[in-house]
Motif scaffolding. Structure first.
Motif, mmCIF file in Angstrom:
data_model
loop_
_atom_site.group_PDB
_atom_site.id
_atom_site.type_symbol
_atom_site.label_atom_id
_atom_site.label_comp_id
_atom_site.label_asym_id
_atom_site.label_seq_id
_atom_site.Cartn_x
_atom_site.Cartn_y
_atom_site.Cartn_z
ATOM 1 N N LYS A 210 0.827 -1.208 0.000
ATOM 2 C CA LYS A 210 0.000 0.000 0.000
ATOM 3 C C LYS A 210 0.862 1.259 0.000
ATOM 4 O O LYS A 210 0.351 2.361 0.170
ATOM 5 N N GLY A 211 2.184 1.095 -0.164
ATOM 6 C CA GLY A 211 3.059 2.253 -0.217
ATOM 7 C C GLY A 211 4.089 2.263 0.888
ATOM 8 O O GLY A 211 4.198 1.341 1.698
ATOM 9 N N SER A 212 4.833 3.357 0.962
ATOM 10 C CA SER A 212 5.982 3.432 1.857
ATOM 11 C C SER A 212 5.628 3.475 3.339
ATOM 12 O O SER A 212 6.519 3.340 4.178
ATOM 13 N N LEU A 213 4.375 3.659 3.676
ATOM 14 C CA LEU A 213 3.990 3.650 5.093
ATOM 15 C C LEU A 213 3.362 2.319 5.508
ATOM 16 O O LEU A 213 2.938 2.159 6.656
ATOM 17 N N ASP A 214 3.314 1.357 4.610
ATOM 18 C CA ASP A 214 2.732 0.043 4.869
ATOM 19 C C ASP A 214 3.608 -0.713 5.868
ATOM 20 O O ASP A 214 4.818 -0.837 5.682
ATOM 21 N N THR A 215 2.999 -1.258 6.921
ATOM 22 C CA THR A 215 3.743 -2.021 7.930
ATOM 23 C C THR A 215 3.503 -3.524 7.828
ATOM 24 O O THR A 215 3.951 -4.283 8.690
ATOM 25 N N GLU A 216 2.817 -3.961 6.759
ATOM 26 C CA GLU A 216 2.572 -5.388 6.538
ATOM 27 C C GLU A 216 3.344 -5.918 5.332
ATOM 28 O O GLU A 216 3.641 -7.108 5.267
ATOM 29 N N ASN A 217 3.641 -5.040 4.386
ATOM 30 C CA ASN A 217 4.298 -5.429 3.144
ATOM 31 C C ASN A 217 5.521 -4.560 2.892
ATOM 32 O O ASN A 217 5.632 -3.454 3.429
ATOM 33 N N VAL A 218 6.403 -5.070 2.050
ATOM 34 C CA VAL A 218 7.522 -4.288 1.529
ATOM 35 C C VAL A 218 7.200 -3.971 0.069
ATOM 36 O O VAL A 218 6.123 -4.281 -0.422
ATOM 37 N N ARG A 219 8.142 -3.344 -0.661
ATOM 38 C CA ARG A 219 7.881 -3.068 -2.071
ATOM 39 C C ARG A 219 9.201 -2.816 -2.795
ATOM 40 O O ARG A 219 9.807 -1.761 -2.684
ATOM 41 N N GLY A 220 9.637 -3.873 -3.510
ATOM 42 C CA GLY A 220 10.873 -3.745 -4.271
ATOM 43 C C GLY A 220 12.108 -3.692 -3.403
ATOM 44 O O GLY A 220 12.930 -2.780 -3.538
ATOM 45 N N GLU A 230 17.553 -8.050 14.250
ATOM 46 C CA GLU A 230 16.821 -7.131 13.395
ATOM 47 C C GLU A 230 17.262 -7.273 11.942
ATOM 48 O O GLU A 230 18.454 -7.415 11.652
ATOM 49 N N MET A 231 16.296 -7.214 11.034
ATOM 50 C CA MET A 231 16.559 -7.197 9.601
ATOM 51 C C MET A 231 16.444 -5.761 9.102
ATOM 52 O O MET A 231 15.419 -5.106 9.320
ATOM 53 N N ILE A 232 17.491 -5.297 8.434
ATOM 54 C CA ILE A 232 17.534 -3.941 7.895
ATOM 55 C C ILE A 232 17.315 -4.051 6.383
ATOM 56 O O ILE A 232 18.116 -4.673 5.686
ATOM 57 N N LEU A 233 16.257 -3.445 5.869
ATOM 58 C CA LEU A 233 15.912 -3.573 4.469
ATOM 59 C C LEU A 233 16.117 -2.251 3.719
ATOM 60 O O LEU A 233 15.666 -1.197 4.192
ATOM 61 N N LYS A 240 10.292 4.188 -0.662
ATOM 62 C CA LYS A 240 11.407 5.129 -0.505
ATOM 63 C C LYS A 240 11.803 5.161 0.967
ATOM 64 O O LYS A 240 11.676 6.169 1.657
ATOM 65 N N ARG A 241 12.305 4.013 1.450
ATOM 66 C CA ARG A 241 12.563 3.955 2.883
ATOM 67 C C ARG A 241 13.599 2.894 3.219
ATOM 68 O O ARG A 241 13.891 1.988 2.438
ATOM 69 N N VAL A 242 14.153 3.015 4.429
ATOM 70 C CA VAL A 242 14.779 1.917 5.148
ATOM 71 C C VAL A 242 13.713 1.385 6.092
ATOM 72 O O VAL A 242 13.066 2.167 6.803
ATOM 73 N N SER A 243 13.492 0.081 6.084
ATOM 74 C CA SER A 243 12.549 -0.502 7.034
ATOM 75 C C SER A 243 13.246 -1.575 7.852
ATOM 76 O O SER A 243 14.169 -2.237 7.363
ATOM 77 N N ALA A 247 13.564 -10.343 13.126
ATOM 78 C CA ALA A 247 13.923 -11.534 12.359
ATOM 79 C C ALA A 247 13.265 -12.800 12.876
ATOM 80 O O ALA A 247 13.215 -13.804 12.161
ATOM 81 N N THR A 248 12.738 -12.788 14.096
ATOM 82 C CA THR A 248 12.059 -13.963 14.651
ATOM 83 C C THR A 248 10.562 -13.897 14.427
ATOM 84 O O THR A 248 9.962 -14.820 13.867
ATOM 85 N N THR A 249 9.936 -12.815 14.846
ATOM 86 C CA THR A 249 8.481 -12.685 14.704
ATOM 87 C C THR A 249 8.071 -12.223 13.320
ATOM 88 O O THR A 249 6.909 -12.340 12.930
ATOM 89 N N LEU A 250 9.029 -11.644 12.560
ATOM 90 C CA LEU A 250 8.802 -11.088 11.219
ATOM 91 C C LEU A 250 7.858 -9.884 11.256
ATOM 92 O O LEU A 250 7.262 -9.528 10.243
ATOM 93 N N LYS A 251 7.759 -9.245 12.402
ATOM 94 C CA LYS A 251 6.906 -8.067 12.554
ATOM 95 C C LYS A 251 7.687 -6.786 12.260
ATOM 96 O O LYS A 251 8.884 -6.685 12.548
ATOM 97 N N PHE A 252 6.965 -5.818 11.724
ATOM 98 C CA PHE A 252 7.537 -4.502 11.450
ATOM 99 C C PHE A 252 7.947 -3.818 12.749
ATOM 100 O O PHE A 252 7.237 -3.897 13.763
ATOM 101 N N LYS A 253 9.072 -3.076 12.733
ATOM 102 C CA LYS A 253 9.537 -2.358 13.907
ATOM 103 C C LYS A 253 9.618 -0.853 13.689
ATOM 104 O O LYS A 253 9.133 -0.087 14.502
ATOM 105 N N ARG A 254 10.240 -0.398 12.596
ATOM 106 C CA ARG A 254 10.370 1.043 12.353
ATOM 107 C C ARG A 254 10.787 1.277 10.909
ATOM 108 O O ARG A 254 11.163 0.347 10.193
#
Length: 428
Positions: A210-220, A230-233, A240-243, A247-254
């Protein structure tokens, strides 16, 4: 690099060459003169290994080689894009000639360059998970498992090398690095596998962003790296972000955008070193041992440095007049505890920039456009192993991985003074 984007012409091979390895070319930049004026420091130097890796079996060949990492045993992992071979490169896939056929998507090589493991889309399909329409990036997690990213905005296409692939006339691809303006974005996920290719987990889902503020999906996602749990993407080609994800729960952090700001999907022009937001692609987010994140804003020709929480610290401009695909592609560090040296791959200018990381001064650069060992065509990913050797991949028609053996430390002035070494020309 986005599959289907236009190819960029490589300029003439550089004339000023500087350092010693067969077929390769080290080239001095203005930063080197500055470094020499400040003191004759010791710098690392490298030699291209023209026999690494060893030939692949089964008439396999590499296509756009788009991801690279090294595991704890110094085994080298790559991912490429089998569907990007040309028709004449994949005769064997259609039984039209003996050569050739695309290698599986994921390959593992031992330190000597022998392939020891392989798997890909065809081997792992049917397990209820998505697969990228355009592979991009491979990372070995702290637990030894393998993560894959993707940057395909378009939907999956026919099998690599098949008659259907070359008969297919897909709709025009979205604009280069179009980000939020392309609608559904297929590669809105990343994947986790065992080293043998058993599917383990997925963040996001196909066409889900849904875009750069989506906390459920990534994009490209261009790159995945780890700091502790922690996984740094570098998130990346569509966003247009670092997310950052657990790495264990696979939940978004920041997340954060350029200058540590809230990400914004508004279209912005490329090649603006003062852009208020990251461009597409935001191509690397490389953590250092001292708790920093170095982010590659590729077509804005800059690297921004952050604390782990996203606090902005500094910006460093890299060849600001670069157009095409931009200058700041990926980053690797020397393997000393302080990570004194930083190596930046630059796939438009076709070289590796060697920086003093503390001062962020460029010391020299090496490479140059070409297809001989030590030269580059769209040099893309870069990593180092525990011995300090550098490995690189090349996308577009580069289609290979190269090894640059670490030869030790040498005075910068001595590096400049060398006349010819192993067939390389040296010119300060």
């Amino acid at each position: 690099m986005k599959n289907g984007s236009r190819k960029f012409l490589i300029g003439a091979a550089c004339a000023a060459l500087v350092a010693g390895w067969g077929g390769a070319a080290f080239v001095m930049d203005r930063g080197a003169a500055q470094a020499q004026a400040a003191g004759d420091m010791m710098v690392p130097w490298f030699e291209a290994d023209p026999y690494w890796p060893k030939p692949l079996p089964n008439h396999w060949v590499l296509a756009m080689t788009i991801g690279l990492d090294v595991d704890k045993q110094d085994n080298v992992w790559i991912v490429h894009r089998p569907q990007t071979l040309e028709q004449k490169e994949s005769y064997a896939a259609r039984k039209e000639a003996d050569c050739c056929i695309a290698a599986p998507d994921v390959l593992e090589f031992d330190p000597a360059g022998k392939m020891i493991r392989h798997w890909g889309r065809d081997e792992v399909k049917g397990n209820g998970h998505d697969w990228p329409s355009s592979n991009h990036g491979i990372s070995v997690g702290p637990d030894g498992n393998i993560w894959l990213g993707g940057n395909g905005a378009y939907q999956p296409r026919p099998p690599a090398g098949s008659a259907a692939q070359f008969a297919d006339t897909p709709a025009a691809p979205p604009p280069l690095y179009a980000g939020g303006g392309v609608g559904p974005y297929h590669d809105s996920f990343i994947l986790k596998f065992t080293p043998d290719g058993k599917y383990l987990a997925q963040i996001g889902k196909a066409n889900g962003s849904k875009g750069s503020l989506d906390t459920e999906n990534v994009r490209g996602v261009a790159q995945i790296r780890f700091v502790g749990n922690e996984m740094i993407l570098a998130d990346g080609y569509g966003n247009k972000r670092v997310s950052v994800w657990d790495a264990t729960t696979l939940k978004f952090k920041r997340m954060w955008g350029a200058y540590g700001k809230k990400p914004d999907d508004k279209p912005i022009p490329h090649y603006d070193v003062n852009s208020p937001q990251f461009g597409n692609p935001m191509h690397c987010a490389q953590p250092s041992n001292d708790g920093l994140i170095y982010a590659c804003d590729r077509t804005n020709n800059r690297i921004q440095v952050f604390k782990m929480d996203g606090t902005y610290l500094s910006q460093h401009i890299l060849k600001p007049d670069t157009r095409g695909d931009g200058s700041a592609w990926e980053i690797a560090f020397s393997r000393d505890p302080e990570q004194k040296f930083m190596y930046i791959s630059d796939g438009a200018n076709e070289n590796i920039h060697v920086f003093d990381r503390k001062t962020m001064k460029e010391l020299y650069w090496f490479g140059g456009g070409g297809r001989q060992p030590g030269q580059f065509y769209a040099v893309h990913s870069i990593v180092t192993n525990t011995k300090g050797d550098i490995f690189t991949t090349e996308t577009y028609r580069g289609q290979r991985v190269q090894k640059f053996t670490y030869k030790g430390m040498i005075k910068l002035s001595d590096l400049i003074k060398k006349g010819t070494v192993g067939g390389s020309r040296i010119n300060p």
